[in-house]
Design a protein around this motif. Structure first.
Motif, mmCIF file in Angstrom:
data_model
loop_
_atom_site.group_PDB
_atom_site.id
_atom_site.type_symbol
_atom_site.label_atom_id
_atom_site.label_comp_id
_atom_site.label_asym_id
_atom_site.label_seq_id
_atom_site.Cartn_x
_atom_site.Cartn_y
_atom_site.Cartn_z
ATOM 1 N N GLY A 160 9.919 1.338 0.792
ATOM 2 C CA GLY A 160 10.125 0.491 -0.450
ATOM 3 C C GLY A 160 10.541 1.640 -1.545
ATOM 4 N N SER B 108 11.767 -8.303 -3.053
ATOM 5 C CA SER B 108 12.515 -7.664 -3.808
ATOM 6 C C SER B 108 12.205 -8.102 -5.087
ATOM 7 N N CYS C 230 13.642 5.073 -2.940
ATOM 8 C CA CYS C 230 13.467 4.494 -1.597
ATOM 9 C C CYS C 230 13.287 5.352 -0.359
ATOM 10 N N VAL D 102 10.532 -4.097 -1.115
ATOM 11 C CA VAL D 102 9.231 -3.803 -0.263
ATOM 12 C C VAL D 102 9.820 -4.223 0.930
ATOM 13 N N TYR D 103 10.047 -3.573 2.091
ATOM 14 C CA TYR D 103 10.297 -3.995 3.432
ATOM 15 C C TYR D 103 9.130 -3.613 4.157
ATOM 16 N N THR E 65 4.617 -8.274 -0.944
ATOM 17 C CA THR E 65 4.923 -8.387 0.434
ATOM 18 C C THR E 65 5.073 -9.730 0.612
ATOM 19 N N ARG F 37 13.941 -3.330 -7.421
ATOM 20 C CA ARG F 37 12.651 -2.688 -6.580
ATOM 21 C C ARG F 37 12.845 -3.517 -5.204
ATOM 22 N N ILE G 106 5.314 1.511 -6.876
ATOM 23 C CA ILE G 106 6.735 1.096 -6.873
ATOM 24 C C ILE G 106 6.962 0.375 -8.313
#
Length: 475
Positions: free
Chosen positions: A216, A249, A302, A277-278, A153, A275, A313
């Motif tokens: 993610g 990402s 996702c 990650v939000y 993150t 890949r 992930i």
């Protein structure tokens, strides 16, 4: 059993054993090889003695012993970042320093040097909190933090080093110091990014984030057709430029062997793998990922997930590996860079192996000055490139040459820098270590090395030699 052929005087070894509450192991003792091994098997340690520390006092005693004996100190928890062999060293294994406590009101954790990130993730999650961990739950906490720590993150929250409140560190004089912005701030600055050059970090206090879930996963696209692979990669790069800081990402180009240990649907194939990650809500995460889904992934995982599962992930290898690891910081990538990268996984192109060329998107909070200043910087780069290439002994030279080829072909986009947390055994030469820092930061680190470790006790690492009045004092 004491090996009387050891290069250390046996009387000194006996005296060391009397100082240590944990285990003291010599060549030939049961457990010696296991204690001095680690995740990265391509670097082999042959220390004079291994101290499996039971507490900070053991670490301090081992450091004082090494200083008096004129021997270097090596320190290791999991061995993910091994760089140079610890031959003849006093080797301190920190795996049994397992302190772990979470303060949910203060949103902090106190963590011992023997912990792995998976353990901290699980403990924090019990309180709806999260540490800034990387892609593997198996990585040791302290090697990660002292290298700066690039979280999944990172674009949202910056480097993990930004969120360290204090460190307990045993310095070359054998003293245990607690350093923070208010206590020996220069050493606190240096130890976050300077890796093990300034002492043995035995514990840390870190911030935790009120983050229960993330959005993610990964998207896999077939890469055998170079035209299609280039379209996917180019589309990803354009997409990444438009993303908010809440979206971190990466993209990986893979050319997999036709090996029986791989799932049948992956054998002998090439892929472009994205890949994401939000850190925002699920609905917005799905909207942001929709352009990637429109590219027609063959596999799409996702979705919303508990933060404590974030390392799933990446599915990094959990068991020790024989691998060659390389990294570089890159500028923004254009169409020519896309063409070069895609050619590396084109099945019709001879060469390889190229099983994992990864680009991690930087920017956002990673490119801003941290609230707690440290010695880590992206130096303005847009992407971190890193490669993890299986390298059994009989293929080691071929694998290194393949990695060299990748970096040579990408030279025009290479900033010439890298991150201290992504220095590996290939980067042990001082001139390569220097690339991990701005010139001003490197000179400050070297001057602080001269202050805190003038006799260069901590040199079994990605070494920063002591520096005084513009000159290195020792090499």
């Amino acid at each position: 059993m004491l090996d009387t052929n050891s290069t250390v005087d046996w009387r000194d070894l006996v005296s060391l054993r009397e100082l240590i509450r944990g285990r003291t192991l010599y060549p030939g003792d049961e457990g010696f090889e296991e204690a001095s091994s680690g995740w990265l098997l391509t670097v082999k340690h042959r220390p004079a003695v291994v101290v499996v520390a039971a507490d900070a006092d053991d670490v301090a005693a081992a450091v004082r012993f090494a200083a008096e004996a004129g021997r270097p100190v090596a320190v290791q928890s999991t061995g993910h970042g091994k760089s140079v062999p610890a031959d003849g060293a006093v080797f301190i294994a920190t795996g049994e320093l397992r302190e772990l406590s979470v303060d949910p009101r203060a949103r902090t954790a106190r963590i011992g040097a023997g912990l792995r990130w998976g353990e901290v993730l699980a403990a924090a999650a019990e309180h709806g909190l999260a540490p800034l961990s990387g892609s593997s739950g198996q990585v040791g906490v302290m090697g990660y933090l002292t290298g700066g720590g690039l979280p999944l993150t990172g674009r949202t929250y910056g480097f993990a080093a930004d969120h360290v409140r204090s460190l307990d560190i045993v310095t070359a004089d054998g003293l245990l110091r607690t350093v923070s912005p208010a206590q020996e701030a220069d050493l606190f600055w240096a130890a976050r990014g300077g890796k093990s050059n300034f002492g043995v970090v035995v514990a840390a206090e870190i911030d935790l984030l009120p983050l229960r879930t993330i959005y993610g996963g990964e998207l896999w696209y077939p890469g055998e057709d170079p035209t299609h692979a280039a379209h996917v990669l180019g589309s990803y790069l354009a997409w990444a430029k438009e993303q908010p800081e809440e979206m971190s990402s990466s993209v990986t180009l893979m050319r997999l062997p036709d090996a029986p240990q791989l799932p049948e649907e992956f054998r002998g194939r090439s892929f472009v793998q994205v890949r994401v990650v939000y850190t925002g809500d699920e609905e917005q995460g799905a909207r942001l990922v929709e352009p990637l889904r429109a590219l027609g992934p063959e596999k799409d995982t996702c979705g919303a997930m508990p933060y404590k599962q974030i390392t799933e992930i990446y599915q990094d290898p959990k068991n020790p590996v024989m691998a060659h690891l390389r990294s570089a910081l890159l500028h923004e990538l254009d169409d020519e860079a896309v063409e070069e990268l895609v050619s590396l996984i084109d099945p019709s192109t001879p060469g390889g192996p190229f099983p994992g060329i990864e680009l991690r998107h930087l920017g956002g909070a990673l490119n801003r000055p941290p609230g707690r200043s440290h010695a880590v910087s992206t130096q303005g780069a847009a992407f971190l490139l890193w490669m993890r290439m299986p390298a059994p002994a009989e293929q080691a030279d071929a694998v290194r040459k393949a990695a060299d080829k990748v970096l040579e072909r990408l030279r025009r986009w290479d900033t010439g820098a890298t991150l201290p947390g992504f220095l590996f055994d290939h980067d042990s030469a001082p001139e390569r270590v220097r690339r991990a820092y701005t010139e001003a930061d490197y000179r400050r680190l070297a001057a602080l090395k001269a202050k805190y470790d003038p006799n260069h006790l901590f040199r079994i690492n990605h070494n920063i030699p002591p520096f005084s009045n513009g000159e290195h004092t020792r090499s």
